[in-house]
Write a protein that holds these residues in place. Structure first.
Motif, PDB file in Angstrom:
ATOM      1  N   ARG A   1       0.847  -1.042  -0.124  1.00 47.21           N
ATOM      2  CA  ARG A   1       0.115  -0.059   0.022  1.00 47.21           C
ATOM      3  C   ARG A   1       0.767   1.255  -0.124  1.00 47.21           C
ATOM      4  N   LEU A   2       1.862   1.175   0.840  1.00 48.43           N
ATOM      5  CA  LEU A   2       2.910   2.295   0.674  1.00 48.43           C
ATOM      6  C   LEU A   2       3.518   2.453  -0.397  1.00 48.43           C
ATOM      7  N   SER A   3       4.183   1.579  -1.119  1.00 51.02           N
ATOM      8  CA  SER A   3       4.772   1.659  -2.547  1.00 51.02           C
ATOM      9  C   SER A   3       3.736   1.820  -3.441  1.00 51.02           C
ATOM     10  N   ARG A   4       2.330   1.481  -3.197  1.00 49.25           N
ATOM     11  CA  ARG A   4       1.445   1.926  -4.300  1.00 49.25           C
ATOM     12  C   ARG A   4       1.063   3.258  -4.614  1.00 49.25           C
ATOM     13  N   THR A   5       0.764   3.760  -3.371  1.00 49.67           N
ATOM     14  CA  THR A   5       0.267   5.129  -2.933  1.00 49.67           C
ATOM     15  C   THR A   5       1.432   6.241  -2.719  1.00 49.67           C
ATOM     16  N   GLY A   6       2.446   5.964  -1.864  1.00 46.88           N
ATOM     17  CA  GLY A   6       3.501   6.847  -1.624  1.00 46.88           C
ATOM     18  C   GLY A   6       2.983   7.597  -0.554  1.00 46.88           C
ATOM     19  N   GLU A   7       1.773   7.439   0.190  1.00 49.91           N
ATOM     20  CA  GLU A   7       1.186   8.458   1.074  1.00 49.91           C
ATOM     21  C   GLU A   7       1.932   7.970   2.635  1.00 49.91           C
ATOM     22  N   LEU A   8       2.119   9.196   3.443  1.00 48.45           N
ATOM     23  CA  LEU A   8       3.029   9.150   4.403  1.00 48.45           C
ATOM     24  C   LEU A   8       2.199   8.370   5.600  1.00 48.45           C
ATOM     25  N   ARG A   9       0.931   8.377   5.569  1.00 50.96           N
ATOM     26  CA  ARG A   9       0.160   7.823   6.661  1.00 50.96           C
ATOM     27  C   ARG A   9       0.512   6.343   6.952  1.00 50.96           C
ATOM     28  N   TRP A  10       0.592   5.656   5.951  1.00 54.69           N
ATOM     29  CA  TRP A  10       1.039   4.198   6.033  1.00 54.69           C
ATOM     30  C   TRP A  10       2.467   3.791   6.949  1.00 54.69           C
ATOM     31  N   TRP A  11       3.164   4.677   6.956  1.00 54.47           N
ATOM     32  CA  TRP A  11       4.469   4.377   7.717  1.00 54.47           C
ATOM     33  C   TRP A  11       4.168   4.022   9.032  1.00 54.47           C
ATOM     34  N   PRO A  12       3.438   5.051   9.874  1.00 54.76           N
ATOM     35  CA  PRO A  12       3.301   4.278  11.125  1.00 54.76           C
ATOM     36  C   PRO A  12       2.401   3.270  11.398  1.00 54.76           C
ATOM     37  N   LEU A  13       1.446   2.825  10.668  1.00 53.34           N
ATOM     38  CA  LEU A  13       0.774   1.421  10.542  1.00 53.34           C
ATOM     39  C   LEU A  13       1.916   0.356  10.352  1.00 53.34           C
ATOM     40  N   LEU A  14       2.797   0.671   9.328  1.00 53.55           N
ATOM     41  CA  LEU A  14       3.832  -0.312   8.923  1.00 53.55           C
ATOM     42  C   LEU A  14       4.769  -0.604  10.492  1.00 53.55           C
ATOM     43  N   GLY A  15       5.242   0.570  10.931  1.00 56.37           N
ATOM     44  CA  GLY A  15       6.033   0.390  12.152  1.00 56.37           C
ATOM     45  C   GLY A  15       5.418  -0.162  13.652  1.00 56.37           C
ATOM     46  N   LEU A  16       3.990  -0.076  13.460  1.00 51.84           N
ATOM     47  CA  LEU A  16       3.292  -0.666  14.391  1.00 51.84           C
ATOM     48  C   LEU A  16       3.180  -2.200  14.319  1.00 51.84           C
ATOM     49  N   ALA A  17       2.933  -2.542  12.823  1.00 48.20           N
ATOM     50  CA  ALA A  17       2.833  -3.882  12.618  1.00 48.20           C
ATOM     51  C   ALA A  17       4.310  -4.936  12.912  1.00 48.20           C
ATOM     52  N   VAL A  18       5.230  -4.091  12.432  1.00 53.14           N
ATOM     53  CA  VAL A  18       6.740  -4.489  12.826  1.00 53.14           C
ATOM     54  C   VAL A  18       7.029  -4.925  14.156  1.00 53.14           C
ATOM     55  N   GLY A  19       6.774  -3.704  15.126  1.00 57.27           N
ATOM     56  CA  GLY A  19       6.786  -3.824  16.542  1.00 57.27           C
ATOM     57  C   GLY A  19       6.067  -4.897  16.940  1.00 57.27           C
ATOM     58  N   THR A  20       4.638  -5.103  16.409  1.00 58.71           N
ATOM     59  CA  THR A  20       4.049  -6.242  17.112  1.00 58.71           C
ATOM     60  C   THR A  20       4.593  -7.650  16.854  1.00 58.71           C
ATOM     61  N   ALA A  21       4.945  -7.821  15.609  1.00 62.04           N
ATOM     62  CA  ALA A  21       5.789  -9.102  15.042  1.00 62.04           C
ATOM     63  C   ALA A  21       6.804  -9.259  15.902  1.00 62.04           C
ATOM     64  N   LEU A  22       7.558  -8.170  16.449  1.00 61.76           N
ATOM     65  CA  LEU A  22       9.026  -8.464  17.124  1.00 61.76           C
ATOM     66  C   LEU A  22       8.564  -8.971  18.393  1.00 61.76           C
ATOM     67  N   LEU A  23       7.378  -8.584  18.933  1.00 57.69           N
ATOM     68  CA  LEU A  23       7.018  -9.465  20.254  1.00 57.69           C
ATOM     69  C   LEU A  23       6.956 -10.905  19.832  1.00 57.69           C
ATOM     70  N   ASN A  24       6.631 -11.397  18.864  1.00 62.46           N
ATOM     71  CA  ASN A  24       6.690 -12.913  18.664  1.00 62.46           C
ATOM     72  C   ASN A  24       7.871 -13.413  18.285  1.00 62.46           C
ATOM     73  N   LYS A  25       8.653 -12.837  17.194  1.00 63.24           N
ATOM     74  CA  LYS A  25       9.825 -13.549  16.675  1.00 63.24           C
ATOM     75  C   LYS A  25      10.885 -12.183  16.180  1.00 63.24           C
ATOM     76  N   LEU A  26      12.198 -12.490  16.439  1.00 59.21           N
ATOM     77  CA  LEU A  26      13.059 -11.595  15.784  1.00 59.21           C
ATOM     78  C   LEU A  26      13.340 -11.619  14.437  1.00 59.21           C
ATOM     79  N   LEU A  27      12.595 -12.740  13.928  1.00 65.12           N
ATOM     80  CA  LEU A  27      12.890 -13.190  12.564  1.00 65.12           C
ATOM     81  C   LEU A  27      12.210 -12.077  11.524  1.00 65.12           C
ATOM     82  N   VAL A  28      11.445 -11.463  12.061  1.00 64.74           N
ATOM     83  CA  VAL A  28      10.655 -10.205  11.077  1.00 64.74           C
ATOM     84  C   VAL A  28      11.842  -9.453  10.591  1.00 64.74           C
ATOM     85  N   LEU A  29      12.998  -9.359  11.307  1.00 66.17           N
ATOM     86  CA  LEU A  29      14.090  -8.544  10.848  1.00 66.17           C
ATOM     87  C   LEU A  29      14.523  -8.990   9.428  1.00 66.17           C
TER      88      LEU A  29
END
Length: 500
Positions: free
Chosen positions: A150-178
């Motif tokens: 979605r970020l790549s398709r639209t270039g809209e700034l508002r998707w960055w915080p949601l992406l960070g939130l998703a990554v942070g949540t994934a890090l609560l489960n496995k460091l593999l998301v890195l």
């Protein structure tokens, strides 16, 4: 990222009704079959770990044990109760795969095909059947992939915080998301859109917002690991060593097998479509990321399923081209999906009798690890009965691995067994036994793995485990061994018993 003057491609309406119906049917199927065998060894461990909540464990961050505790408290400490949340996560993953197909230009029929294909795949069904770290990883990674598209398709700034939130949540489960992030970054660097890395205020602001959104989740987990010497990396090294050369060579074939060989035309078409179609150049990093992550897993000796979320994105990308073919070959498409569902269910779900698991265990050995835990507890109770009553106050129950410890913690109290100890993974931190526990010591370990006995005196086997189905899992014929006591005090012995 698209330039400011470009209009992002228009999306088709989301096929919410049929996709929700397919996802709900999948969740219902998973729930109906959830109690056919029993707990998996990992689930038994997560139930114990959930009673010792922390920001991390040697083998993982805290989220999956927390989900195990939440599921057991909400729905009951039974296989079905613990597996309701995985079934719901599988339904969410199916919806996310349909949304990824929509993001890549699929209309209503293409989105429905993507949801149906996901439901017929072994990886979604297997992850939805058991509570494991892979269960949440699949949903979290698909969310990250969708937001990245979605970020790549639209270039809209508002998707960055949601992406960070998703990554942070994934890090609560496995460091593999890195590893996923590294693969996506490599895809952007090699296939575009390179504007994400141009040092302009706008392009720097987005990643900064994502970082700020991820840090509250990531920092406690990373600090816990760093303060203890990164034990998760030690566990990963052990996985790599156990996989060997053969495991490295089978990364892509096993992914195709776990997805379903019958779905290969979809993901191969999706891979070709993303790499070759100019209109989808903005989504090309996802295809490159799958290749990069496969190479990383092969080089590092990781498990074959790690890149599977990216393979599902490729499958979603291949659905729209098949819609036109499907309109003239509906019977063939329905037959192929039905065949995929049946073979995937046989390989990933408890549909066969427990005595007939030899063939599906060649594809998914985890099915066999759901059999025999109450029998292990009963065999251990037989061994405990050999401990003189007057010595039980100073006796210790010690297991070789977390599955055995989890089973005895779950089924042992009803049989009069004390709380078990183990040096395996997170359980080591919850020991050692008290100094007054001078023996006897009752050991439980897999057949042929008697290393544990060398630390104790006068050991003799007093019982053997028989799961009653002839299932050749790790604990079939496990030994219950009664020893007089340890060679040295527990404070000196305990560091020697730690293993990952």
């Amino acid at each position: 990222m698209r330039t400011r003057g470009d209009a992002p491609p228009r999306l088709e309406p989301f096929a919410a009704g049929p996709v929700a119906g397919i996802a709900a049917a999948a969740a219902a199927l998973l729930t109906a079959l959830s109690g056919r065998y029993g707990f998996h060894r990992d689930e038994l461990y997560f139930l114990v770990a959930g009673r010792h909540l922390a920001w991390g464990y040697p083998d993982q961050p805290p989220l999956t044990p927390l989900l195990a505790r939440l599921g057991s408290e909400l729905f009951g400490a039974t296989p079905t109760g613990v597996r309701i949340l995985p079934a719901l996560l599988a339904a969410a993953s199916i919806a996310l795969i349909a949304l990824i197909a929509r993001e890549l230009g699929a209309g209503r029929d293409g989105q429905v095909l993507a949801a149906a294909a996901a439901t017929c795949s072994g990886c979604v069904l297997g992850n939805g059947h058991l509570l494991s770290t892979a269960t949440f990883d699949l949903t979290a990674w698909l969310t990250i992939i969708l937001l990245a598209l979605r970020l790549s398709r639209t270039g809209e700034l508002r998707w960055w915080p949601l992406l960070g939130l998703a990554v942070g949540t994934a890090l609560l489960n496995k460091l593999l998301v890195l590893g996923l992030l590294a693969a996506l970054a490599a895809g952007v660097l090699t296939a575009g859109p390179r504007g994400l890395f141009v040092p302009r205020p706008r392009t720097l602001l987005g990643p900064l917002l994502a970082l700020l959104a991820a840090l509250p989740f990531a920092l406690p987990v990373l600090y816990w690991q760093a303060a203890r010497g990164w034990p998760e990396l030690t566990v990963a090294h052990g996985i790599s060593a156990a996989g060997g050369t053969e495991g490295r060579l089978l990364v892509v074939p096993l992914q195709a097998l776990q997805l379903s060989p019958l779905l290969a035309p979809l993901w191969l078409t999706g891979l070709s479509r993303l790499l070759r179609r100019p209109q989808l150049r903005w989504a090309r990093p996802v295809a490159v990321a799958w290749v990069v992550l496969c190479l990383l897993v092969t080089a590092g000796g990781g498990k074959a399923y790690y890149p599977s979320p990216l393979l599902y994105a490729l499958t979603a990308a291949g659905c729209e081209p098949f819609v036109h073919w499907a309109r003239e070959h509906r019977a063939k498409l329905a037959g192929g999906l039905l065949a995929a569902l049946l073979t995937s269910a046989l390989a990933a779900l408890p549909v066969l009798p427990a005595s007939a698991l030899a063939v599906p265990m060649t594809v998914d050995p985890d099915l066999g690890e759901e059999v025999g835990w109450p029998e292990l507890a009963h065999a251990t109770a037989t061994g405990w009965a050999a401990v003189p009553v007057e010595q039980r106050a100073t006796a210790v129950l010690l297991t070789s691995n977390y599955g055995e410890a989890g089973a005895l913690a779950r089924y042992g109290p009803a049989l009069g067994l004390p709380s078990p100890y183990s040096g395996h993974m997170g359980l080591w931190a919850w020991g050692p036994p008290p100094a007054t526990a001078t023996g006897p010591v009752l050991l439980v370990h897999p057949a042929g793995q008697a290393d544990l006995e060398e630390h104790f005196t006068a050991c003799r086997t007093v019982a053997r485990v028989d799961n009653g189905h002839g299932t050749a899992n790790m604990e079939q014929h496990a030994a219950v061994v009664l020893c007089a006591g340890p060679h040295r005090p527990w404070t000196a012995l305990w560091p020697l018993l730690r293993r990952y």
